[in-house]
Design an enzyme around this catalytic site. Structure first.
Site, PDB file in Angstrom:
ATOM      1  N   HIS A 108       0.111  -0.662   9.835  1.00 47.55           N
ATOM      2  CA  HIS A 108       1.572  -0.561   9.710  1.00 47.55           C
ATOM      3  C   HIS A 108       2.304  -1.514  10.650  1.00 47.55           C
ATOM      4  O   HIS A 108       3.460  -1.854  10.415  1.00 47.55           O
ATOM      5  CB  HIS A 108       2.005   0.889   9.922  1.00 47.55           C
ATOM      6  CG  HIS A 108       1.266   1.826   9.002  1.00 47.55           C
ATOM      7  ND1 HIS A 108       1.666   2.069   7.721  1.00 47.55           N
ATOM      8  CD2 HIS A 108       0.104   2.504   9.177  1.00 47.55           C
ATOM      9  CE1 HIS A 108       0.789   2.881   7.144  1.00 47.55           C
ATOM     10  NE2 HIS A 108      -0.158   3.165   8.009  1.00 47.55           N
ATOM     11  N   ASN A 168      -4.800   3.680  12.881  1.00 45.14           N
ATOM     12  CA  ASN A 168      -4.676   2.689  11.820  1.00 45.14           C
ATOM     13  C   ASN A 168      -3.464   1.797  12.124  1.00 45.14           C
ATOM     14  O   ASN A 168      -2.321   2.248  12.037  1.00 45.14           O
ATOM     15  CB  ASN A 168      -4.500   3.438  10.489  1.00 45.14           C
ATOM     16  CG  ASN A 168      -4.501   2.493   9.321  1.00 45.14           C
ATOM     17  OD1 ASN A 168      -3.963   1.389   9.422  1.00 45.14           O
ATOM     18  ND2 ASN A 168      -5.094   2.891   8.220  1.00 45.14           N
ATOM     19  N   GLU A 227     -14.815  10.426   4.213  1.00 45.19           N
ATOM     20  CA  GLU A 227     -13.498  10.699   4.799  1.00 45.19           C
ATOM     21  C   GLU A 227     -12.700  11.412   3.714  1.00 45.19           C
ATOM     22  O   GLU A 227     -12.461  10.848   2.635  1.00 45.19           O
ATOM     23  CB  GLU A 227     -12.797   9.400   5.228  1.00 45.19           C
ATOM     24  CG  GLU A 227     -11.391   9.683   5.776  1.00 45.19           C
ATOM     25  CD  GLU A 227     -10.720   8.455   6.398  1.00 45.19           C
ATOM     26  OE1 GLU A 227     -11.413   7.470   6.748  1.00 45.19           O
ATOM     27  OE2 GLU A 227      -9.482   8.491   6.524  1.00 45.19           O
ATOM     28  N   ARG A 239      -1.468  -7.524   1.672  1.00 44.68           N
ATOM     29  CA  ARG A 239      -0.051  -7.218   1.934  1.00 44.68           C
ATOM     30  C   ARG A 239       0.240  -6.960   3.410  1.00 44.68           C
ATOM     31  O   ARG A 239       1.362  -7.061   3.846  1.00 44.68           O
ATOM     32  CB  ARG A 239       0.429  -6.053   1.073  1.00 44.68           C
ATOM     33  CG  ARG A 239      -0.140  -4.728   1.466  1.00 44.68           C
ATOM     34  CD  ARG A 239       0.511  -3.616   0.680  1.00 44.68           C
ATOM     35  NE  ARG A 239       0.155  -3.673  -0.736  1.00 44.68           N
ATOM     36  CZ  ARG A 239       0.181  -2.608  -1.537  1.00 44.68           C
ATOM     37  NH1 ARG A 239       0.569  -1.439  -1.064  1.00 44.68           N
ATOM     38  NH2 ARG A 239      -0.178  -2.701  -2.789  1.00 44.68           N
ATOM     39  N   THR A 285      -2.888   4.148  -0.404  1.00 43.01           N
ATOM     40  CA  THR A 285      -4.087   4.572  -1.124  1.00 43.01           C
ATOM     41  C   THR A 285      -3.881   5.983  -1.698  1.00 43.01           C
ATOM     42  O   THR A 285      -3.974   6.974  -0.985  1.00 43.01           O
ATOM     43  CB  THR A 285      -5.306   4.529  -0.178  1.00 43.01           C
ATOM     44  OG1 THR A 285      -5.264   3.293   0.526  1.00 43.01           O
ATOM     45  CG2 THR A 285      -6.596   4.644  -0.941  1.00 43.01           C
ATOM     46  N   HIS A 308      -4.994  10.428   6.021  1.00 43.28           N
ATOM     47  CA  HIS A 308      -3.912  10.080   5.095  1.00 43.28           C
ATOM     48  C   HIS A 308      -2.791  11.109   5.158  1.00 43.28           C
ATOM     49  O   HIS A 308      -3.013  12.292   4.907  1.00 43.28           O
ATOM     50  CB  HIS A 308      -4.370   9.921   3.637  1.00 43.28           C
ATOM     51  CG  HIS A 308      -3.459   8.988   2.887  1.00 43.28           C
ATOM     52  ND1 HIS A 308      -2.254   9.378   2.403  1.00 43.28           N
ATOM     53  CD2 HIS A 308      -3.570   7.673   2.612  1.00 43.28           C
ATOM     54  CE1 HIS A 308      -1.652   8.344   1.833  1.00 43.28           C
ATOM     55  NE2 HIS A 308      -2.440   7.296   1.953  1.00 43.28           N
ATOM     56  N   GLU A 336     -11.427  -0.679   6.418  1.00 43.48           N
ATOM     57  CA  GLU A 336     -11.287  -0.112   5.074  1.00 43.48           C
ATOM     58  C   GLU A 336     -11.268  -1.248   4.065  1.00 43.48           C
ATOM     59  O   GLU A 336     -10.633  -2.283   4.300  1.00 43.48           O
ATOM     60  CB  GLU A 336      -9.987   0.680   4.967  1.00 43.48           C
ATOM     61  CG  GLU A 336      -9.932   1.858   5.899  1.00 43.48           C
ATOM     62  CD  GLU A 336      -8.554   2.501   5.893  1.00 43.48           C
ATOM     63  OE1 GLU A 336      -7.663   2.049   5.153  1.00 43.48           O
ATOM     64  OE2 GLU A 336      -8.387   3.464   6.648  1.00 43.48           O
ATOM     65  N   ARG A 383      -6.616  -5.351   2.366  1.00 41.26           N
ATOM     66  CA  ARG A 383      -6.342  -5.127   0.938  1.00 41.26           C
ATOM     67  C   ARG A 383      -6.543  -6.408   0.151  1.00 41.26           C
ATOM     68  O   ARG A 383      -6.360  -7.512   0.668  1.00 41.26           O
ATOM     69  CB  ARG A 383      -4.905  -4.623   0.745  1.00 41.26           C
ATOM     70  CG  ARG A 383      -4.688  -3.204   1.238  1.00 41.26           C
ATOM     71  CD  ARG A 383      -3.318  -2.713   0.832  1.00 41.26           C
ATOM     72  NE  ARG A 383      -3.264  -2.454  -0.589  1.00 41.26           N
ATOM     73  CZ  ARG A 383      -3.277  -1.232  -1.140  1.00 41.26           C
ATOM     74  NH1 ARG A 383      -3.315  -0.162  -0.383  1.00 41.26           N
ATOM     75  NH2 ARG A 383      -3.229  -1.088  -2.442  1.00 41.26           N
ATOM     76  N   HIS A 411      -7.185  -2.050   7.203  1.00 39.78           N
ATOM     77  CA  HIS A 411      -7.516  -2.120   5.777  1.00 39.78           C
ATOM     78  C   HIS A 411      -7.222  -3.533   5.282  1.00 39.78           C
ATOM     79  O   HIS A 411      -6.066  -3.968   5.288  1.00 39.78           O
ATOM     80  CB  HIS A 411      -6.661  -1.081   5.034  1.00 39.78           C
ATOM     81  CG  HIS A 411      -6.925  -0.992   3.562  1.00 39.78           C
ATOM     82  ND1 HIS A 411      -6.285  -0.080   2.758  1.00 39.78           N
ATOM     83  CD2 HIS A 411      -7.744  -1.686   2.738  1.00 39.78           C
ATOM     84  CE1 HIS A 411      -6.713  -0.215   1.512  1.00 39.78           C
ATOM     85  NE2 HIS A 411      -7.585  -1.196   1.471  1.00 39.78           N
TER      86      HIS A 411
HETATM   87  N1  PXP Z   1      -7.643   6.751   6.085  1.00 46.35           N
HETATM   88  C1  PXP Z   1      -7.694   5.919   5.018  1.00 46.35           C
HETATM   89  C2  PXP Z   1      -9.010   5.716   4.338  1.00 46.35           C
HETATM   90  C3  PXP Z   1      -6.547   5.227   4.575  1.00 46.35           C
HETATM   91  O1  PXP Z   1      -6.607   4.412   3.506  1.00 46.35           O
HETATM   92  C4  PXP Z   1      -5.340   5.412   5.287  1.00 46.35           C
HETATM   93  C5  PXP Z   1      -4.107   4.680   4.845  1.00 46.35           C
HETATM   94  O2  PXP Z   1      -4.217   3.322   5.059  1.00 46.35           O
HETATM   95  C6  PXP Z   1      -5.346   6.259   6.398  1.00 46.35           C
HETATM   96  C7  PXP Z   1      -6.495   6.928   6.767  1.00 46.35           C
HETATM   97  C8  PXP Z   1      -4.115   6.462   7.259  1.00 46.35           C
HETATM   98  O3  PXP Z   1      -3.100   7.043   6.501  1.00 46.35           O
HETATM   99  P1  PXP Z   1      -1.648   7.163   7.128  1.00 46.35           P
HETATM  100  O4  PXP Z   1      -1.133   5.798   7.338  1.00 46.35           O
HETATM  101  O5  PXP Z   1      -0.900   7.938   6.085  1.00 46.35           O
HETATM  102  O6  PXP Z   1      -1.785   7.921   8.422  1.00 46.35           O
END
Ligand code: PXP
Length: 259
Positions: A9, A6, A150, A48, A100, A213, A69, A44, A42
């Protein structure tokens, strides 16, 4: 076990300055080079981090599947359909949340979800629902037509951090989890047991299973061992480590743990 990286970040850091640095496309190519199995982003509603143009370029340029996402907002679903990622993962969204927090309420949003899933599938986009580990919600996910669930591992990750990390003694302590080690250990075991049962149940319904997550280099091993989980989506911990090691190495380290 597949690893979805992901890269939101990276866009968080970029948006802090509103410049094109660090470059999200460079992050995508680096993740591919490092052996990621999937790029997860994602879009959003408040934009953001990931922007519409990022979605457009990532969906066009990625050589590996893109997992986009999104919320069930109809305007967002239209954008997803236009960009045709490999898969859409529908997540709950609240403007004021930091990330989330918790899975989708499939029961409350049943009709809207059914409509969104139908539209996505008509556009040849596979659909996953981001849900809490709960059998009833898993069953409803099947009923709305999802291909995959998921499981939200945030609760597991929070308990883990309070039990084994220093969170309790930091500014980020989770008040409701300020419990004895014995109680936390029991809670962690219960959470893993629930996750295991839900994974088996989802598989018995013909759903594919992913998890994500709050997963990091310490807590990921138990989750990678869950039955029928074929994919983990991980962002924060990988990008955090990349500050010190570079993104490629951070992804390699995570891949090694998953093996
Ligand atoms: N899976 C989903 C559906 C998410 O919304 C997120 C957070 O954006 C993640 C995985 C990844 O989470 P993390 O950034 O805490 O590893």
């Amino acid at each position: 076990m597949k690893l979805g990286v992901n890269i939101d970040h990276v866009a968080v850091l970029r948006e802090a300055r509103k410049v094109n640095d660090p470059d999200i496309i460079e992050a995508m190519f680096t993740a591919i080079k490092a052996g990621a199995d999937q790029i997860t982003i994602h879009l959003r509603e408040d934009r953001r981090h990931i922007q519409d143009i990022d979605v457009e370029y990532i969906c066009k340029l990625s050589k590996i599947p893109v997992n986009l996402e999104c919320s069930i907002d109809s305007k967002i679903i239209d954008i997803v359909c236009k960009n045709k990622p490999h898969r859409a993962t529908i997540v709950p969204e609240k403007r004021e949340e930091v990330t989330t927090e918790g899975g989708l309420d499939v029961s409350k949003n049943f009709d809207t979800l059914k409509k969104a899933v139908k539209k996505l599938k008509e556009n040849e986009i596979a659909v996953s629902l981001f849900i809490d580990p709960n059998k009833e919600t898993t069953k409803l996910s099947k009923e709305v037509g999802a291909d995959m669930v998921e499981y939200h591992t945030g609760a597991y990750a929070n308990i883990y951090a309070m039990l084994y990390g220093n969170l309790k003694h930091s500014n980020h302590s989770i008040k409701e989890l300020e419990l004895s080690r014995e109680t936390l250990k029991k809670k962690l075991d219960d959470e893993i047991k629930t996750l295991k049962e839900c994974c088996k149940y989802a598989n018995s319904l013909g759903l594919k299973v992913a998890a994500g997550h709050g997963l990091n280099y310490q807590n990921v091993k138990e989750i990678a061992k869950l039955p029928f989980v074929e994919e983990l989506n991980i962002g924060q911990s990988i990008v955090a480590r990349s500050v010190f090691t570079g993104l490629e190495k951070a992804i390699n380290n995570m891949r090694d743990l998953l093996k």
